[in-house]
Design a protein around this motif. Structure first.
Motif, short mmCIF file in Angstrom:
data_model
loop_
_atom_site.label_atom_id
_atom_site.label_comp_id
_atom_site.label_asym_id
_atom_site.label_seq_id
_atom_site.Cartn_x
_atom_site.Cartn_y
_atom_site.Cartn_z
N HIS A 1 0.83 -1.21 0.00
CA HIS A 1 0.00 0.00 0.00
C HIS A 1 0.87 1.26 0.00
CE1 HIS A 1 -3.50 -2.43 1.90
NE2 HIS A 1 -3.52 -2.50 0.57
N LEU A 2 1.92 1.26 0.80
CA LEU A 2 2.82 2.41 0.83
C LEU A 2 3.49 2.60 -0.53
CD1 LEU A 2 4.27 1.84 4.36
CD2 LEU A 2 3.40 4.04 3.56
N ALA B 1 11.38 2.74 -1.93
CA ALA B 1 12.08 3.23 -0.74
C ALA B 1 11.12 3.78 0.32
CB ALA B 1 13.09 4.32 -1.15
N TYR B 2 9.97 4.27 -0.10
CA TYR B 2 9.02 4.83 0.86
C TYR B 2 8.58 3.82 1.92
CZ TYR B 2 8.71 9.44 -1.08
OH TYR B 2 9.02 10.71 -1.46
N PRO B 3 8.10 2.63 1.53
CA PRO B 3 7.70 1.69 2.58
C PRO B 3 8.86 1.27 3.47
CG PRO B 3 7.43 0.70 0.39
CD PRO B 3 7.80 2.13 0.19
N VAL B 4 10.05 1.18 2.91
CA VAL B 4 11.21 0.84 3.72
C VAL B 4 11.45 1.92 4.78
CG1 VAL B 4 13.71 0.45 3.70
CG2 VAL B 4 12.27 -0.54 1.89
N SER B 5 11.37 3.19 4.38
CA SER B 5 11.62 4.27 5.33
C SER B 5 10.56 4.33 6.42
CB SER B 5 11.75 5.61 4.61
OG SER B 5 10.50 6.06 4.14
N VAL B 6 9.31 4.08 6.06
CA VAL B 6 8.24 4.08 7.07
C VAL B 6 8.43 2.93 8.04
CG1 VAL B 6 5.76 3.80 7.45
CG2 VAL B 6 6.57 5.27 5.60
N GLY C 1 -2.35 5.74 7.02
CA GLY C 1 -2.89 6.63 6.00
C GLY C 1 -2.77 6.05 4.60
N ALA C 2 -1.65 5.42 4.30
CA ALA C 2 -1.48 4.79 2.98
C ALA C 2 -2.42 3.61 2.82
CB ALA C 2 -0.03 4.34 2.81
N ASN C 3 -2.58 2.83 3.87
CA ASN C 3 -3.50 1.68 3.80
C ASN C 3 -4.92 2.14 3.51
OD1 ASN C 3 -1.41 -0.11 4.39
ND2 ASN C 3 -1.79 -0.01 6.58
N ILE C 4 -5.34 3.19 4.18
CA ILE C 4 -6.70 3.70 3.98
C ILE C 4 -6.84 4.36 2.62
CG2 ILE C 4 -8.36 5.42 4.81
CD1 ILE C 4 -7.29 4.77 7.67
N ALA C 5 -5.84 5.14 2.21
CA ALA C 5 -5.91 5.85 0.94
C ALA C 5 -6.02 4.89 -0.24
CB ALA C 5 -4.69 6.75 0.77
#
Length: 120
Positions: free
Chosen positions: A24-25, A41-46, A79-83
């Motif tokens: 999702h991210l 890279a975004y999900p890794v950073s989160v 937020g990413a999961n919901i979006a």
């Protein structure tokens, strides 16, 4: 001596949940204009910020920074999961969300640095 990891239903459920959240991210970052490796890279950073904050919470020291950054990363993940649940048109991401996604690396860097180099 380390005990071997025991594969059980809770571990399997956690791995499935982590993979879904990761996807999702990634999907949200890609929809917000982050191409190629950047979207991955975004999900890794989160997730790494979540892990760093969790380690701080388990360290036995001051918990304020741990809770702060854990909640920031949790809100980003949730937020990413919901979006991506169909509430947002991923083909037409609003400008405010593109700004949030573009600004995330600075937030994650700050949080990770403070957690890694702050007092425990």
């Amino acid at each position: 001596m380390r005990l071997p990891v025991r594969l059980d239903a809770v571990l399997v459920q956690a791995l499935i949940a982590a993979a879904l959240s990761f996807a999702h991210l990634h999907d949200l970052a890609a929809a917000a204009g982050q191409d190629g490796w950047k979207a991955w890279a975004y999900p890794v950073s989160v997730d790494l910020l979540l892990v760093a904050a969790w380690r701080r919470l388990r360290s036995g020291g001051s918990k304020a920074a741990g809770w702060c950054w854990f909640l920031v990363a949790l809100i980003a993940s949730l937020g990413a999961n919901i979006a991506t649940a169909g509430l947002l048109d991923l083909d037409d991401v609003p400008a405010w969300l593109r700004i949030l996604v573009a600004g995330w690396p600075a937030v994650a860097f700050l949080g990770g640095t403070l957690l890694a180099h702050g007092s425990t």
